[in-house]
Design a protein around this motif. Structure first.
Motif, mmCIF file in Angstrom:
data_model
loop_
_atom_site.group_PDB
_atom_site.id
_atom_site.type_symbol
_atom_site.label_atom_id
_atom_site.label_comp_id
_atom_site.label_asym_id
_atom_site.label_seq_id
_atom_site.Cartn_x
_atom_site.Cartn_y
_atom_site.Cartn_z
ATOM 1 N N PRO A 294 0.845 -1.326 -0.336
ATOM 2 C CA PRO A 294 -0.329 -0.427 -0.246
ATOM 3 C C PRO A 294 0.645 1.619 -0.136
ATOM 4 C CG PRO A 294 -0.272 -1.314 2.156
ATOM 5 C CD PRO A 294 0.502 -2.044 1.525
ATOM 6 N N GLU A 295 1.849 0.970 0.320
ATOM 7 C CA GLU A 295 2.532 2.179 0.444
ATOM 8 C C GLU A 295 3.393 2.873 -1.429
ATOM 9 O OE1 GLU A 295 5.670 -0.945 1.432
ATOM 10 O OE2 GLU A 295 3.763 -0.432 1.582
ATOM 11 N N ALA A 296 3.457 2.390 -2.110
ATOM 12 C CA ALA A 296 3.703 2.726 -3.193
ATOM 13 C C ALA A 296 2.652 2.866 -4.083
ATOM 14 C CB ALA A 296 4.561 0.748 -3.547
ATOM 15 N N ILE A 297 1.441 2.845 -3.419
ATOM 16 C CA ILE A 297 0.066 3.082 -4.547
ATOM 17 C C ILE A 297 -0.326 3.969 -5.301
ATOM 18 C CG2 ILE A 297 -1.001 4.158 -3.192
ATOM 19 C CD1 ILE A 297 -3.540 2.627 -3.768
ATOM 20 N N SER A 298 0.820 4.628 -4.518
ATOM 21 C CA SER A 298 0.993 5.900 -5.882
ATOM 22 C C SER A 298 1.844 5.448 -6.958
ATOM 23 C CB SER A 298 1.639 7.341 -5.119
ATOM 24 O OG SER A 298 3.082 6.744 -5.063
ATOM 25 N N GLY A 299 2.600 4.354 -6.984
ATOM 26 C CA GLY A 299 3.478 4.141 -8.418
ATOM 27 C C GLY A 299 2.817 4.067 -9.451
ATOM 28 N N ALA A 300 1.242 3.119 -8.911
ATOM 29 C CA ALA A 300 0.494 3.010 -10.910
ATOM 30 C C ALA A 300 0.085 4.224 -10.994
ATOM 31 C CB ALA A 300 -0.791 2.466 -9.605
ATOM 32 N N GLN A 301 0.160 5.501 -10.740
ATOM 33 C CA GLN A 301 0.004 6.949 -11.350
ATOM 34 C C GLN A 301 1.296 6.966 -11.848
ATOM 35 O OE1 GLN A 301 -3.259 6.551 -12.837
ATOM 36 N NE2 GLN A 301 -3.661 5.132 -11.110
ATOM 37 N N THR A 302 2.220 7.505 -11.465
ATOM 38 C CA THR A 302 3.111 7.707 -11.593
ATOM 39 C C THR A 302 4.574 7.098 -12.408
ATOM 40 O OG1 THR A 302 4.444 7.523 -9.390
ATOM 41 C CG2 THR A 302 3.133 9.583 -9.481
ATOM 42 N N PHE A 303 4.509 6.271 -12.072
ATOM 43 C CA PHE A 303 5.246 5.044 -13.520
ATOM 44 C C PHE A 303 5.272 5.637 -15.141
ATOM 45 C CE2 PHE A 303 1.862 2.300 -14.410
ATOM 46 C CZ PHE A 303 1.967 1.899 -15.946
ATOM 47 N N LYS A 304 6.214 5.946 -15.641
ATOM 48 C CA LYS A 304 5.661 6.640 -16.908
ATOM 49 C C LYS A 304 6.137 5.839 -18.282
ATOM 50 C CE LYS A 304 8.887 10.196 -19.916
ATOM 51 N NZ LYS A 304 9.865 11.115 -20.283
ATOM 52 N N ASP B 254 4.895 -7.433 -14.905
ATOM 53 C CA ASP B 254 5.777 -6.760 -15.534
ATOM 54 C C ASP B 254 5.595 -5.619 -14.583
ATOM 55 O OD1 ASP B 254 7.342 -8.969 -17.429
ATOM 56 O OD2 ASP B 254 7.355 -7.396 -18.735
ATOM 57 N N VAL B 255 4.966 -4.873 -14.614
ATOM 58 C CA VAL B 255 4.652 -3.429 -13.938
ATOM 59 C C VAL B 255 4.166 -3.533 -12.457
ATOM 60 C CG1 VAL B 255 2.325 -2.807 -14.178
ATOM 61 C CG2 VAL B 255 4.125 -1.113 -14.035
ATOM 62 N N GLN B 256 4.071 -4.613 -11.974
ATOM 63 C CA GLN B 256 3.349 -4.679 -11.123
ATOM 64 C C GLN B 256 4.200 -5.719 -9.743
ATOM 65 O OE1 GLN B 256 -0.344 -7.089 -10.583
ATOM 66 N NE2 GLN B 256 -1.287 -5.461 -12.019
ATOM 67 N N THR B 257 5.075 -6.461 -10.587
ATOM 68 C CA THR B 257 6.288 -6.762 -10.103
ATOM 69 C C THR B 257 7.001 -6.089 -9.288
ATOM 70 O OG1 THR B 257 5.776 -8.636 -10.586
ATOM 71 C CG2 THR B 257 8.264 -8.874 -10.112
ATOM 72 N N ILE B 258 7.353 -5.356 -10.735
ATOM 73 C CA ILE B 258 8.560 -4.941 -10.921
ATOM 74 C C ILE B 258 8.313 -2.961 -9.354
ATOM 75 C CG2 ILE B 258 9.712 -2.480 -12.291
ATOM 76 C CD1 ILE B 258 10.023 -4.242 -14.309
ATOM 77 N N LEU B 259 6.999 -3.019 -9.141
ATOM 78 C CA LEU B 259 6.446 -1.647 -8.195
ATOM 79 C C LEU B 259 6.599 -2.222 -7.118
ATOM 80 C CD1 LEU B 259 3.704 0.275 -10.300
ATOM 81 C CD2 LEU B 259 5.785 1.187 -9.954
ATOM 82 N N GLY B 260 6.677 -3.563 -6.747
ATOM 83 C CA GLY B 260 6.085 -3.654 -5.680
ATOM 84 C C GLY B 260 7.290 -4.401 -5.414
ATOM 85 N N VAL B 261 8.549 -4.845 -5.878
ATOM 86 C CA VAL B 261 9.581 -5.079 -5.635
ATOM 87 C C VAL B 261 10.770 -3.716 -4.735
ATOM 88 C CG1 VAL B 261 12.007 -6.280 -6.010
ATOM 89 C CG2 VAL B 261 9.936 -7.218 -5.910
ATOM 90 N N SER B 262 10.733 -2.634 -6.129
ATOM 91 C CA SER B 262 11.773 -1.176 -5.833
ATOM 92 C C SER B 262 10.973 -0.140 -5.865
ATOM 93 C CB SER B 262 12.557 -1.485 -7.202
ATOM 94 O OG SER B 262 11.960 -1.330 -8.645
ATOM 95 N N TRP B 263 9.902 0.162 -5.514
ATOM 96 C CA TRP B 263 9.302 1.314 -5.188
ATOM 97 C C TRP B 263 10.670 1.723 -3.811
ATOM 98 C CZ3 TRP B 263 7.421 3.686 -1.198
ATOM 99 C CH2 TRP B 263 6.801 5.102 -0.931
ATOM 100 N N PRO B 264 10.517 3.135 -3.874
ATOM 101 C CA PRO B 264 10.062 3.903 -4.473
ATOM 102 C C PRO B 264 10.863 4.644 -5.863
ATOM 103 C CG PRO B 264 10.738 4.932 -3.198
ATOM 104 C CD PRO B 264 11.006 2.620 -3.084
ATOM 105 N N THR B 265 11.688 3.384 -6.599
ATOM 106 C CA THR B 265 12.650 3.401 -7.822
ATOM 107 C C THR B 265 11.516 4.399 -8.651
ATOM 108 O OG1 THR B 265 14.391 2.509 -6.396
ATOM 109 C CG2 THR B 265 14.056 3.125 -8.852
ATOM 110 N N PRO B 266 12.121 5.460 -9.414
ATOM 111 C CA PRO B 266 11.305 5.786 -10.879
ATOM 112 C C PRO B 266 11.115 5.035 -11.648
ATOM 113 C CG PRO B 266 12.215 7.365 -9.805
ATOM 114 C CD PRO B 266 12.826 6.211 -9.168
ATOM 115 N N LEU B 267 10.140 4.069 -11.851
ATOM 116 C CA LEU B 267 9.766 3.043 -13.607
ATOM 117 C C LEU B 267 9.387 3.923 -15.070
ATOM 118 C CD1 LEU B 267 9.248 0.293 -14.639
ATOM 119 C CD2 LEU B 267 7.397 0.561 -13.621
#
Length: 603
Positions: free
Chosen positions: A264-274, A304-317
């Protein structure tokens, strides 16, 4: 000439074309049609194709020497990655090559319609197939794969003899590449709810408490590999990338559901990955159509996108989507473009960029024999340029064991029809890192799923020789293997995978619902996320990022991996290569542990 040319002469520059000079054309390349393809008709002459001409690079051998030095942890130049300008200067063709190739091209297409890469090593333009057939003294046909998809290709093409040493490849011609995502072995969850159950855990997580082989989550992966307590410090300077091909999608709403429940702390990544579209690649965010749902479109992208955000957030994707829709050719008078070479299109786009994410996850493979040697060499040389610039390029090792790109491969050689183990490309390229898959937590074993016959891939290239950095490890394995499978593989070829990560029963959200996914497509984004966090630590300590991993991995990094010694890579009616102590062509050096990785890079 077959068909009528319906494109304006102005667009194509036909009014510019001079009478063809008296050239002696000689066959430049022939490539057997893969056994799973059959010719079904002539290619329509009026359809358009975007052709890419690879001009011989001027100093690739020098670039390769630089790459080995800056990737060797014992060399004084280790970590001193090359700049974009330095790379372009090394691969720039000679003036002689450029002038001779352009002189020939200008007989067929107007100069202003030819697009050159920054280094000048690729010249691209669009012409009707009938015109290209004149240029290359060939005939294109429509070929149909066993699964019904179609390609427009030829088995042979020619060039004026004086150009043979100056042109490395011309595509699309003989490459029967299909760019297969390695997550097509997904498994639906019977009776799955519309949304998953939120995973919560109080206290310090342990593998025993948060990992379940029935459904693998980011918390499990982060705990298993030891990144769960790591706090990224250089997210603004460190990035990670992923690739999509042939209409694959990264759905933000699915990613948001996933992260809400599993990180849940990474949920913003769903809208901010480029997201970036390459060659009209799809950035679709609307619900999948019935046809897309039937084809499973978006499963790979979700994984791909869910795994990467789940593992490496907040690293920009950053997610690239490269154009081309499966099947690659559908006759349509309203859309007569039939070119489709996604690897080359993508890598040439990325090489133009001044900044590239330091780790890139690729979950796609093809049987090496479907790719002509010229194409494989050219694409591989482009990956070498990325590696020289300090990028870790990762590819999944395949889902069909030793039998090819997916379970149940034919295991038939294109050359003579004999039974052979089928290596995969791009994993066979010596300038990328290949990722295998495991299953189980204690012990970890080579991945195999009897429900869908998914088996982690591995093997030996028939195109690329074995690099020096892996020779010792491979020699040791071959000594242990003995003469088992003799004649079924090339003992002197580039061997893969290089390492492995868990790859069975990943939990994802697709089309708003819970799914389980197998594949080296699962292992690869996880590995990418782990190495992105390792790069974060290096940057935070003022050190260069890892870049090309393999020389470091085979010399020093291997100490940071848990050896996997059980399981095999079944295929071709055999048990396939067995996992053993040390490196093996099933799981590589095994699976990583973050604390040991930090130690291996001197932190």
């Amino acid at each position: 000439m077959r068909g009528s040319i319906i494109v304006s002469a102005v667009l194509l520059g036909l009014s510019y074309a001079k009478p063809t000079l008296n050239r002696r054309y000689v066959v430049k390349e022939s490539h057997p049609v893969p056994t799973e393809f059959s010719r079904v008709g002539e290619a329509p002459g009026h359809h358009l194709m975007r052709l890419q001409i690879a001009v011989k690079q001027g100093q690739f051998e020098v670039l390769e020497k630089h790459l080995w030095e800056i990737s060797d942890p014992d060399h004084a130049r280790y970590g001193k990655h090359l700049s974009l300008a330095e790379v372009n200067d090394l691969v720039k063709p000679t003036d002689e090559s450029t002038d001779m190739v352009r002189e020939w091209l200008h007989e067929h297409v107007s100069p202003e319609h030819i697009e050159a890469s920054p280094a000048g090593d690729f010249l691209s333009f669009t012409l009707p197939i009938a015109k290209i057939e004149q240029m290359l003294q060939t005939n294109y046909s429509i070929y149909q794969h066993e699964d019904g998809s179609k390609l427009v290709r030829t088995h042979e093409w020619s060039l004026p003899l004086h150009l043979h040493e100056h042109v490395s490849a011309v595509q699309p011609t003989t490459a029967f590449i299909r760019t297969v995502p390695q997550a097509k072995t997904y498994v639906s969850v019977p009776g799955a709810a519309e949304v998953p159950t939120v995973q919560t855990y109080g206290g310090k997580p342990t593998v025993e408490k948060v990992c379940d082989t029935a459904g693998v989550t980011p918390l499990c992966l982060r705990t298993l590999y030891g990144t769960v307590d790591y706090k990224p410090k250089a997210a603004g300077r460190n990035q990670i990338g992923l690739t999509n091909y042939l209409g694959e999608l990264n759905n933000r709403s699915d990613a948001a559901i996933y992260l809400k429940n599993y990180r849940p702390e990474a949920i913003s990544g769903a809208q901010t990955f480029k997201q970036i579209s390459v060659a009209n690649g799809s950035l679709q965010q609307t619900p999948e159509t019935p046809a897309q749902l039937k084809a499973g479109t978006g499963v790979e992208g979700a994984l791909d996108v869910q795994t990467i955000l789940g593992v490496s957030w907040p690293t920009p994707l950053l997610a690239w989507s490269t154009g081309g829709d499966p099947p690659p050719f559908t006759p349509d008078a309203d859309d007569p473009t039939v070119d489709n070479e996604p690897y080359l299109t993508w890598v040439n786009y990325v090489l133009r960029q001044p900044f590239v994410p330091q780790v890139i996850s690729n979950s796609y493979e093809d049987n090496e024999q479907t790719v002509p040697l010229s194409y494989a060499r050219v694409v591989c040389s482009q990956f070498a340029q990325l590696s020289a610039r300090g990028v870790s390029v990762l590819f999944g090792s395949g889902d069909g064991g030793v039998g090819g790109v997916q379970p149940g491969g034919s295991c038939k050689s294109n050359v003579d029809g004999s039974t052979r183990f089928i290596p995969l490309f791009p994993s066979s390229c010596p300038y990328v890192t290949s990722i295998g898959a495991t299953v189980g937590f204690n012990p970890e074993v080579a991945a195999y799923d009897p429900r869908n016959k998914f088996s982690t891939g591995g093997g030996f290239s028939n195109y690329f020789p074995q690099p020096a950095w892996q020779a010792k490890a491979v020699k040791s394995y071959l000594h242990t293997l003995g003469d088992e499978f003799e004649g079924l593989y090339n003992t002197s070829g580039r061997a893969y995978p290089d390492l492995s990560v868990y790859g069975v029963n990943y939990t994802i959200i697709w089309n708003g619902t819970l799914r389980r996914v197998d594949g080296t497509s699962a292992a690869t984004p996880t590995a990418a996320g782990i190495f992105a966090l390792l790069n974060d630590a290096l940057i935070a300590h003022g050190k260069p990022t890892l870049g090309f991993l393999n020389p470091w991995l085979y010399k020093k990094g291997k100490a940071a991996f848990v050896d996997v010694t059980s399981g095999s890579a079944p295929g071709c009616n055999t048990t396939g290569f067995p996992a053993t102590i040390g490196w093996d062509p099933v799981t590589g050096f095994g699976t990583p542990r973050f604390d040991k990785l930090l130690k291996a890079v001197g932190l």
